[in-house]
Design a protein around this motif. Structure first.
Motif, mmCIF file in Angstrom:
data_model
loop_
_atom_site.group_PDB
_atom_site.id
_atom_site.type_symbol
_atom_site.label_atom_id
_atom_site.label_comp_id
_atom_site.label_asym_id
_atom_site.label_seq_id
_atom_site.Cartn_x
_atom_site.Cartn_y
_atom_site.Cartn_z
ATOM 1 N N GLN A 124 -8.775 -1.722 4.794
ATOM 2 C CA GLN A 124 -9.497 -2.628 3.911
ATOM 3 C C GLN A 124 -9.462 -2.144 2.473
ATOM 4 O O GLN A 124 -9.268 -2.935 1.535
ATOM 5 N N ILE A 127 -5.801 -2.542 1.005
ATOM 6 C CA ILE A 127 -5.467 -3.944 0.727
ATOM 7 C C ILE A 127 -6.117 -4.400 -0.567
ATOM 8 O O ILE A 127 -5.486 -5.071 -1.402
ATOM 9 N N THR A 134 -1.161 -10.337 2.585
ATOM 10 C CA THR A 134 -1.645 -10.272 3.968
ATOM 11 C C THR A 134 -1.237 -11.518 4.751
ATOM 12 O O THR A 134 -1.945 -11.941 5.662
ATOM 13 N N GLU A 135 -0.078 -12.091 4.424
ATOM 14 C CA GLU A 135 0.345 -13.301 5.121
ATOM 15 C C GLU A 135 0.995 -13.014 6.467
ATOM 16 O O GLU A 135 0.943 -13.842 7.373
ATOM 17 N N ALA A 137 1.840 -9.996 9.593
ATOM 18 C CA ALA A 137 1.649 -8.683 10.212
ATOM 19 C C ALA A 137 2.528 -8.606 11.452
ATOM 20 O O ALA A 137 2.941 -9.628 12.019
ATOM 21 N N LEU A 179 1.918 -4.260 8.123
ATOM 22 C CA LEU A 179 1.747 -5.365 7.187
ATOM 23 C C LEU A 179 3.019 -5.519 6.374
ATOM 24 O O LEU A 179 3.559 -4.532 5.847
ATOM 25 N N LEU A 186 -1.488 -0.663 9.547
ATOM 26 C CA LEU A 186 -2.906 -0.996 9.498
ATOM 27 C C LEU A 186 -3.638 -0.537 10.744
ATOM 28 O O LEU A 186 -4.847 -0.336 10.710
ATOM 29 N N LEU A 208 -6.372 -5.958 13.725
ATOM 30 C CA LEU A 208 -5.776 -6.430 12.477
ATOM 31 C C LEU A 208 -6.648 -7.497 11.832
ATOM 32 O O LEU A 208 -6.814 -7.523 10.608
ATOM 33 N N THR A 211 -9.509 -5.824 10.120
ATOM 34 C CA THR A 211 -9.100 -5.101 8.912
ATOM 35 C C THR A 211 -8.758 -6.060 7.782
ATOM 36 O O THR A 211 -9.202 -5.881 6.642
ATOM 37 N N ILE A 212 -7.968 -7.088 8.084
ATOM 38 C CA ILE A 212 -7.543 -8.023 7.044
ATOM 39 C C ILE A 212 -8.692 -8.920 6.613
ATOM 40 O O ILE A 212 -8.768 -9.351 5.462
ATOM 41 N N PHE A 217 -3.422 -15.175 9.540
ATOM 42 C CA PHE A 217 -2.129 -14.607 9.163
ATOM 43 C C PHE A 217 -1.141 -14.791 10.319
ATOM 44 O O PHE A 217 -1.520 -15.059 11.459
#
Length: 578
Positions: A124, A127, A134-135, A137, A179, A186, A208, A211-212, A217
């Motif tokens: 986090q 990023i 973050t599109e 993973a 990522l 990640l 994920l 985190t994102i 995504f």
């Protein structure tokens, strides 16, 4: 007048690594999660010890804890300068490193694993701090073979399907969630070696998502991700996926039907930046298929419409056709060698022929004809010379020969099916076209590149001498952080070079004029070798100096956003002794 003595420390990329780790707040996050050390622990905190260990792993290409204390004893001044506090060799003993590894890899029955919490907070922060896209993973797994013979058969080291082609060795599995666009890790996980890959994707995806901070995504994975349960749960959770379907179950029949009778004309597929007059990389079309899945626990039903992307790779098709022809030729040669002499046992001959067809995987494309030949053999009864009155017995002796013949219809179908594959996604066409999906999946090398660094590159995990499962898991957490340093270094440097239009010369040994706008982290870090910190002592005064930075080193620091002051001497003034 006192005697003048000079000592030195090779610091090389150490200030860069410690700066990166501190900017990533690795020490702060580890200390926050693990808490303060016990009362008898003095000196560096858990997080600061981890920083030193990670820097040693990257600089010395080894994860062994035992050499760290001796190495730190030779780097005390530079380590103290980089960490901003006094460092002692005693702070980096293998006992202290073992304690840190055990705490990082501890597994509680109800509590969240410390390593998972650290990775989530670290991801986090990275990023946000570096404005990472973050599109997309990716998730992948690998196996790590070891020579351990543990007494506990239920531990981490188990026998299982080996991706290292060592089924005779125990192993554990490593998971990597990365990522795009450089494969920044990640999430990592260390699993026992007997587990299958399919059930591991959903927990990794959930990590994920946490985190994102969102679930929409695109998740890309190999065919192990393609189980209906995984796809349904990801869709139900608001996520998107892209994965090839394994050629099992009904998929081969569906693929053959679509390719031989396409519902729409295939269109050419070109990659971004490819000229129109260049040959396309393949062709493809898509089919909408309704899907349904019911949760076996809650009986919740998930229904959605899935896009099946039926795609042919021109290169893969050519390779498959050439491979089939080569296997057919070898199989026919082996069959001819099998019948050099007529066989007298038909069953044995047919069995050996079928084994040849199976070995070369041409059972569907090569038929075998067996022909019988009967010869009469006359033998005389009793002893003596043959004559007209001598009794004789005639026997019919059968022998068999075989010939292999190709099956034109099956070969014609194989020619048409060569290079075709089915990919599935729930992403709308406006977001991911067929060509975009092909280009996206071609980037699946990113987690593989991370595994290459972990299994045989700069962060080589093997040979592994640790036996304790918690320490092994803790080591994988630190290696994952070290991999983040490498990938983040690449991303930031390449982004800066792309923004300025610059290229870096002098990164390739033996070719100083060669330039690159896509430098690897390994080459960027090796450019700081050698840099030396000198200590001059006259008995009444002490001062330091550092090897001057070259233009290439200054440009790398500028690209990475690192101030040149990280290489400043510990003190610009004379230090008088008491």
């Amino acid at each position: 007048m006192g005697q003048h003595t000079t000592s030195s420390e090779r610091i090389d990329e150490l200030p860069v690594l410690i700066y990166w780790l501190k900017q990533m707040r690795v020490d702060v996050i580890i200390d926050k999660v693990l808490g303060a050390p016990h009362g008898n622990w003095d000196g560096l905190s858990y997080g600061e010890v981890a920083l030193v260990f990670i820097a040693h792993m990257v600089m010395r290409c080894t994860h062994f804890p035992s050499p760290v204390e001796a190495w730190a004893a030779q780097q005390l001044t530079s380590l103290s300068q980089a960490l901003g506090k006094p460092v002692r060799a005693h702070d980096c003993t293998d006992d202290r490193l073992a304690v840190v590894l055990s705490k990082l890899g501890r597994v509680g029955e109800e509590e969240l694993r410390p390593g998972d919490t650290i990775e989530a907070e670290l991801g986090q922060h990275v990023i946000r701090a570096y404005a990472l896209p973050t599109e997309t993973a990716r998730i992948d797994l690998t196996t790590v073979a070891v020579h351990h013979q543990p007494a506990d058969e239920e531990g981490l080291m188990r026998f299982g399907y080996s991706k290292d082609h060592r089924p005779d060795l125990r192993q554990f599995k490593a998971l990597l969630g990365t990522l795009d666009p450089v494969g920044l890790p990640l999430a990592t996980a260390t699993l026992s070696g007997e587990q299958s890959d399919d059930p591991q994707y959903l927990p990794a995806w959930e990590r994920l998502v946490a985190t994102i901070g969102r679930s929409d995504f695109l998740l890309v994975g190999d065919c192990k991700l393609a189980s209906l349960a995984n796809r349904a749960r990801i869709h139900h959770g608001g996520g998107c996926y892209l994965t090839p379907l394994p050629l099992t179950g009904q998929t081969p029949a569906e693929l053959q039907a679509w390719v031989l009778n396409p519902p729409q004309p295939p269109h050419a597929i070109r990659l971004p930046g490819q000229a129109l007059d260049d040959p396309p990389v393949g062709q493809g079309f898509e089919v909408a298929v309704p899907c349904r899945w019911q949760d076996p626990d809650t009986h919740t039903e998930v229904t959605w419409t899935e896009r099946r992307l039926v795609v042919q790779s021109a290169t893969h098709a050519q390779a498959q056709r050439a491979s089939l022809q080569a296997r057919l030729g070898k199989a026919q040669a082996a069959l001819r060698a099998l019948t050099t002499k007529p066989a007298r046992d038909r069953v044995s001959l047919v069995t050996r022929a079928q084994a040849i067809l199976t070995q070369y995987r041409v059972t569907d494309y090569l038929g075998v004809s067996v022909r019988e030949r009967v010869t009469c053999r006359t033998t005389y009864v009793g002893r003596g010379r043959p004559g007209p009155q001598r009794p004789a017995v005639s026997r019919a002796i059968p022998t068999w020969t075989l010939t292999g013949h190709r099956r034109p219809a099956a070969l014609a179908v194989a020619e048409r099916l060569a290079g075709w594959r089915v990919y599935v996604t729930n992403t709308p066409p406006q977001r991911l076209s067929v060509a975009g999906a092909v280009n996206c999946y071609r980037q699946q090398w990113q987690p593989e590149h991370g595994f290459q660094r972990l299994k045989g590159g700069l962060l080589a995990l093997t040979p592994l001498f640790l036996r304790d499962a918690d320490r092994i898991r803790g080591l994988l957490v630190l290696l994952g952080i070290a991999l983040r340093v490498l990938t983040l270094t690449e991303f930031v440097a390449r982004r800066d070079l792309a923004a300025t239009g610059d290229t870096l010369p002098g990164l390739y040994a033996g070719n100083p004029k060669r330039t690159t706008a896509q430098p690897t982290a390994e080459r960027l870090l090796s450019a700081f070798t050698p840099i030396t910190l000198y200590r001059h002592d006259t008995g009444t005064a002490t001062w330091y100096e550092v090897t001057p930075l070259s233009p290439l080193q200054r440009r790398i620091l500028r690209a990475l956003g690192i101030p040149e002051s990280v290489y400043a001497p510990p003190s610009a003034q004379l230090i008088h002794s008491g």
